[in-house]
Structures are given as C-alpha cells and as structure tokens.
Scaffold this active site. Structure first.
Site, PDB file in Angstrom:
ATOM      1  CG  ASP A   1      -0.225  -0.152   2.544  1.00  0.00           C
ATOM      2  OD1 ASP A   1       1.015  -0.195   2.540  1.00  0.00           O
ATOM      3  OD2 ASP A   1      -0.902  -0.244   3.586  1.00  0.00           O
ATOM      4  CG  HIS A   2       3.609   2.410   2.900  1.00  0.00           C
ATOM      5  ND1 HIS A   2       2.551   1.762   3.469  1.00  0.00           N
ATOM      6  CD2 HIS A   2       4.104   3.241   3.860  1.00  0.00           C
ATOM      7  CE1 HIS A   2       2.410   2.175   4.732  1.00  0.00           C
ATOM      8  NE2 HIS A   2       3.329   3.077   4.986  1.00  0.00           N
TER       9      HIS A   2
ATOM     10  CG  ASP B   1       2.154   1.313   9.265  1.00  0.00           C
ATOM     11  OD1 ASP B   1       2.700   1.740   8.238  1.00  0.00           O
ATOM     12  OD2 ASP B   1       1.348   1.998   9.939  1.00  0.00           O
TER      13      ASP B   1
ATOM     14  CB  SER C   1       6.809   5.824  11.009  1.00  0.00           C
ATOM     15  OG  SER C   1       8.166   5.696  10.683  1.00  0.00           O
TER      16      SER C   1
ATOM     17  NE  ARG D   1       3.181   9.603  12.410  1.00  0.00           N
ATOM     18  CZ  ARG D   1       3.513   8.321  12.377  1.00  0.00           C
ATOM     19  NH1 ARG D   1       3.962   7.791  11.276  1.00  0.00           N
ATOM     20  NH2 ARG D   1       3.424   7.588  13.458  1.00  0.00           N
TER      21      ARG D   1
ATOM     22  NE  ARG E   1       9.766   5.842   7.852  1.00  0.00           N
ATOM     23  CZ  ARG E   1       9.362   7.080   7.580  1.00  0.00           C
ATOM     24  NH1 ARG E   1      10.217   8.065   7.521  1.00  0.00           N
ATOM     25  NH2 ARG E   1       8.088   7.318   7.349  1.00  0.00           N
TER      26      ARG E   1
HETATM   27 FE1  F3S Z   1      -0.187   4.582   5.071  1.00  0.00          FE
HETATM   28 FE2  F3S Z   1      -0.150   7.027   6.037  1.00  0.00          FE
HETATM   29 FE3  F3S Z   1      -1.384   5.145   7.293  1.00  0.00          FE
HETATM   30  S1  F3S Z   1       1.543   5.972   5.128  1.00  0.00           S
HETATM   31  S2  F3S Z   1      -0.392   3.230   6.791  1.00  0.00           S
HETATM   32  S3  F3S Z   1      -1.911   5.925   5.291  1.00  0.00           S
HETATM   33  S4  F3S Z   1      -0.065   6.702   8.199  1.00  0.00           S
END
Ligand code: F3S
Length: 644
Positions: free
Chosen positions: A64-65, A119, A535, A379, A537
């Site tokens: 999804d990213h 995540d 995050s 964010r 990450r």
């Molecule tokens: Fe994707 Fe933004 Fe959520 S990067 S997982 S929609 S915080």
C-alpha cells in the site's frame, strides 16, 4: 482487583514476565501485518531466521505504500514479498486492495486477539477490540517465527467518553481533542482505553480513527470495548463468528483518567507541524487553502467517504484548490462506485487516487511551495508532504470537504443540516485481491523472486568492550523517524536497499551527515526529548547502523524507535542528568570505556567527553532481554543464539 480490557488480553497471551507496570512482558502474537515499505526488510529478516512457515494464526502482507512504480524497484519488491508470502504461509493483499489498517479492520481483525504490525498505525485494530501494536520489522519477523513479542507492561489510561457527537463533529475531532489535552508525549508507556456511555454512539470505523491516532499520542496502543456495535460491524463484514464481547471489569483500576464530553466538541485542526498543535476550526476559519487530501488509514472508511460525497454532491471544488481523494480499500471504492457516491466525488472535480497511502507517505500530491494543505491524515511533520515548506493542517473529512468547496478553511457546521448516513447492514465482500499462501506441500516448489533492488540487511557484531567515537550529530527535541530516514517518492522505492538509503540519513537536519559518517566510519548521535517519534520504520535504526552509529544518547526516546535501536544492536542511552546534553557539542570525542561490562551488570554507563574533559553517566534504556540483545549485536544474532 478487576482488570482493564487490555490487561485481560495481555493475561491471556502472557508467555513471560509479570503484569506489573514497567516490567518486561512477552506476549504470544495471534496475527501480524506488514506493509511493503517495511515488509521487504521484515521478510528478509524472517528468511534469515530459517523458519519454513509462519506460526501465527494469520499473517498478512499488504502492498500500500510504494505503489507508484516509477522504476523497476517497487515492482521487484512487490514480487519478492508475494513470493515469500506464498512460500511461508502469509496472506498477500495485492496493490489496489487498500491500506493495510483499513483492510485489516474490514477482513481480518478479531476482538481479543493480539496483532503486531510493522507500521506504527497498527493500533487502528484497537477499534475492533484487538490489542494491536506497532512494532519493528524484526519484531514482526520473530513473531511470525513463533517467538514472543516483548514490551514493558504499560500503564492504563482511561478516556471516559460522555455525551454524543453533535452534527458535523466527527471521530477525528475526538482524537484531535485528546491530542490537545495529552500532547504527543501523553501516551508514552501507556495503553489508552476508551470507555463510558459515549462509546456506544461510535461505529467501529470511527473508533478505529481514534485508535489510529493514538500512535500520535506515543501510546503503546489504544483500544475500545467489543460490544454490539462491534458485532454488527463484523456481521456486516460476514464475520459475525469472529465476535466476542470484551469490556473492562467494573472495578478495573486505571493509572490515569480523563473525560471528554463528546457533546461539547467542535471541529478541530492540528496546525503545522505537530499533531498536538490543535486549534478549533472556528479560530482558523477563512484561512486560504491550496490543497485538500482526503484518505489515509485514519479517515478513508466507507462512512468517511459517504460523508464527503454527500457534501460534494452537485458542487464543484474551488478553482484555487486541488482536491485529491483516496478511498481506503477496494471494498470502500467498489461500494462508492455501485451506489453512485463515486459519481458525486468525481462530479465535484476531485482527483480520485488509488486505494493506497499515496500523499500520506509523500507518494505524489505534494503541495505547492509554502502551500497550505488540509489533510485528513494523522501526521503533519515538516517535509513529510514532499514540500519542505508545505503547511499541513490535519482535519476531519467533513471539514476537508467543506473547505475544498469554498477555498478557505470552513467550519462544516455552516453547511446546514447534516445528512444521516447509516452503517450498511452488509458490506460488499469480495476478497479476490487477497492471495492465499501455498499449502505446505506446494510451498516447497515456490521460488523466491529476488530483483536487483533486494539487498541484504546490514550485519551486526556483538557489543565491543569499549566505544570511542565522535558525537557525529547533535539534534534537538522531537526528532522524528522522518528526520532520521526521510520517506517520499524519491526514496521509498529503496526500502530494501540500505546502502542507497544511507545517502539520505538525517539530510533533513544536516546535508553533510551521511558523508561525515562515512568518513569517520563510526559515531554517536546526541539528541533531545522524544527522539525517534513518528513511525515504526526500522530503517531509522538500520541505516544509522550501516553508517557505523554505535550509540544514541538522548534526553528521552519514543518507544518503538528505542526498541528498533536495540533490535539493530545500537545502544540507546538516556542522560541521567539532562543538563549534560548542553555540555556536548557536535564533533566532541566521546568514550564509553567500560560499556560492555557495565551493560552486562546493568550498571549506569560511564561516558567521557574527551574533548571537554568531563565524565557523566547515562542509563541504557533497555529491558533485561534487550540488554542481552544489544550485547549479542541485535535481535537477529540474539534469536540465533537462543535457537542454538
Ligand atoms: Fe499509510 Fe499514512 Fe497510514 S503511510 S499506513 S496511510 S499513516
């Protein structure tokens, strides 16, 4: 003594430790999720553990990213993850199926189960009554291999919801209010539990919006009870059998409690550049805006999109505003297409994006220079939008849609009566974009597809007896993982390529840092409060590791990042006296002459500033297990040691 909801789930999943606040506990993990930006590395780590098949009840790999695919890199990563998933017993959610947290809530989340995800917004699952925690990729790899997930037993914070939301005020306004009250540090070391009469008036997706942004509070996770509302949601998803009731005991004891009166709330906005910099929309009304982005794992549910569609219906976005909308999942998108709401969205001039993170992770839709962008995301850190001087305001979908029409920040309460949008009795269920893993028998013949972008993660060595290195970088408070390892379309495709990523480490703060780190080959980072917020990450630990960072010495850490440093074998240290921070300048020579012995004996760590000639003490922010891990040179080495 009675138990809170979270304590009940923890008790059921406890494999080691005592449930006393602050002690290390090991939890059995029922479900895991990964997204592609962290998943590639998590699966490389899982492979390195040599386990054939995941041992969890359900593990899902989402894409999804990084879905832009401007080169071969993303496509190669996706193929790698798909083949690993097939071979090792993991479900694979194809690109286009939606954002991990939205899809997981719809199709896989189960009340009372434990979930860890690589995540930081994994706590979205708390909306359906899961104990859902954001973790590093290595933690997820270990959990997939059947290992426990370790945290310090959190404190319990109860948010008592009274009253009922007024028209045009939504779940986003609730969590923005909580952020205003508690701040981005208010949840650190705590689980936030929602309770009170107001809970029953919130749908599961609304609850999920609230638990999603619990990540911005710094909380370990957030959770709602599982009640008849949860049951109806699961039934509408064809999963009523997954429901079980879950509530706290009447005599449960909480460490802290706050009350939010839903009836007294009004539309809110988090102003640049922090999610807790919250004002009422009323105070900001009339501010000219350049862009509106609606979507993300915070606000992209069917209900959110339907409310947006009803505001946009028959109108046109202001000619000075770029309006982009990304539904959260294929399910949502498809339902909007079938019931005509998508036509209302398109008709208003919205640019409909694919069901993915998109602009939230800086993949497209960067605002113009110094542009003001209203986003329904979670964010608004500086630079995350891809425009260094972009001004990002976080708002509800209702505020975003109302403002898109006027071109200025608009209080949706000025729109008149709000249309009632009911939860559907049945969602449109079609899981054809989720690929099942191969059977154990067939898995033997599945070949892992590895493109040239897949590079091994950095190797680590056991902690040396002493450390002697320069303070290669000194930074201030609230350094985010976006500062340490920026995201964005130019960098994200290289999440499986640490050597390449190292060229961007900390360049938001100091363009010279990567070159300096490479020149010296080793170093220590000095920082202020709440270092590593943001995050999950783990690249924000793995890339500094690759650059030779041996220790990070700060006033305080954000939880996940601190754990990621330990997982990577980097020593996380906290000043005993914060005033020592002011006595260190960048490029001072620091030494930790007995670091290994002191760490072995759980003693404070002696640090010498050789340049200025003074000695002070720091505390290793580690549990006993993490101490063993850092001594071994990180979680992977430690796990291998444990497995003999
Ligand atoms: Fe994707 Fe933004 Fe959520 S990067 S997982 S929609 S915080």
């Amino acid at each position: 003594m009675g138990l809170t909801i979270a304590q009940k789930i923890i008790r059921e999943h406890l494999v080691s430790g005592e449930m006393t606040v602050g002690s290390d506990i090991g939890l059995k993990i029922d479900q895991t999720l990964t997204q592609d930006a962290t998943g590639t590395m998590a699966y490389l780590e899982f492979e390195a553990m040599g386990v054939d098949r995941v041992k969890t009840e359900k593990s899902v790999a989402y894409i999804d990213h990084n879905t832009l695919q401007t080169g071969f890199e993303n496509a190669d990563d996706h193929r790698f993850i798909q083949s690993v998933a097939k071979k090792h017993g993991i479900w694979f959610s194809r690109p286009g199926n939606g954002i991990c947290h939205q899809v997981h809530l719809e199709r896989f989340g189960i009340p009372g189960k434990t979930l860890i995800g690589s995540d930081s917004h994994t706590p979205t699952g708390g909306g359906i009554g899961m104990l859902a925690i954001g973790a590093g990729g290595l933690d997820v790899a270990v959990a997939m291999g059947g290992g426990a997930y370790h945290i310090n037993m959190p404190k319990m914070l109860r948010v008592n919801l009274t009253g009922r939301l007024p028209a045009w005020v939504s779940a986003k306004d609730v969590i923005l209010k909580v952020l205003q009250v508690l701040t981005v540090k208010g949840g650190v070391g705590k689980i936030v539990e929602y309770a009170g009469e107001g809970v029953a008036s919130l749908t599961v997706p609304e609850r999920a919006t609230i638990t999603n942004m619990g990540a911005e509070l710094g909380a370990t996770t957030s959770i709602f009870p599982s009640d008849t509302v949860t049951r109806q949601f699961l039934a509408a998803q064809g999963r009523e059998a997954d429901w079980k009731p879950l509530s706290s005991d009447a005599d449960a004891v909480y460490d802290e409690e706050i009350t939010i009166d839903l009836s007294a709330l009004e539309p809110m906005a988090a102003c640049p550049h922090s999610p807790d910099n919250v004002k009422t929309v009323r105070e900001l009304t009339g501010m000219k805006i350049d862009q509106v982005c609606i979507g993300s794992c915070t606000n992209s549910s069917y209900l959110d999109m339907m409310r947006v569609a009803s505001i946009l219906k028959g109108k046109t976005a202001a000619d000075t505003v770029s309006l982009a909308i990304a539904p959260g999942s294929k399910q949502v998108y498809n339902m909007l297409a079938k019931n005509g709401a998508l036509g209302d969205i398109i008709g208003a001039g919205a640019r409909v994006l694919e069901c993915a993170c998109g602009p939230c992770i800086g993949m497209g839709q960067s605002p113009n220079s110094a542009g003001i962008s209203l986003r329904t995301f979670n964010r608004n850190f500086e630079g995350r939008s891809g425009t260094a001087d972009g001004q990002i305001f976080l708002v509800s979908p209702e505020t975003a849609a109302a403002s898109a029409l006027t071109g200025v920040l608009t209080d949706p309460r000025t729109l008149g009566d709000e249309a009632a949008i009911p939860m559907p009795n049945a969602f449109l269920i079609n899981d054809n974009m989720v690929i099942a893993p191969a059977t154990p028998e067939d898995a033997k013949n599945v070949k892992i597809l590895r493109g040239p972008n897949i590079k091994p993660f950095p190797t680590t060595t056991p902690l040396a007896d002493s450390i002697s290195a320069k303070a290669l970088l000194k930074v201030g408070d609230n350094i985010t993982t976006d500062h340490i390892m920026p995201a964005g379309a130019k960098i994200l495709p290289y999440r499986s390529n640490i050597p390449y990523l190292s060229n961007f480490c900390f360049t938001v703060c100091d363009k010279e840092f990567p070159a300096r780190a490479k020149e010296y080959g080793k170093g220590i980072i000095v920082g202020g409060q709440n270092y590593g917020q943001g995050s999950s990450r783990e690249h924000a630990a793995l890339v500094p590791l690759y650059l030779g960072i041996q220790a990070v010495l700060v006033k305080s850490f954000a939880r996940i990042h601190c754990a990621n440093l330990a997982n990577a074998g980097i020593l996380p240290l906290v000043f005993e006296a914060e005033s020592d921070y002011d006595r260190i300048d960048e490029m001072d020579d620091l030494s930790l002459p007995q670091v290994r012995t002191e760490l072995e004996n759980a003693q404070p760590i002696t640090v010498k500033n050789e340049t200025k000639g003074f000695t002070f003490r720091a505390k290793a922010q580690l549990t006993n297990r993490q101490r063993e891990m850092v001594l071994a040179g990180g979680l992977l080495n430690y796990t291998k040691q444990q497995n003999g």
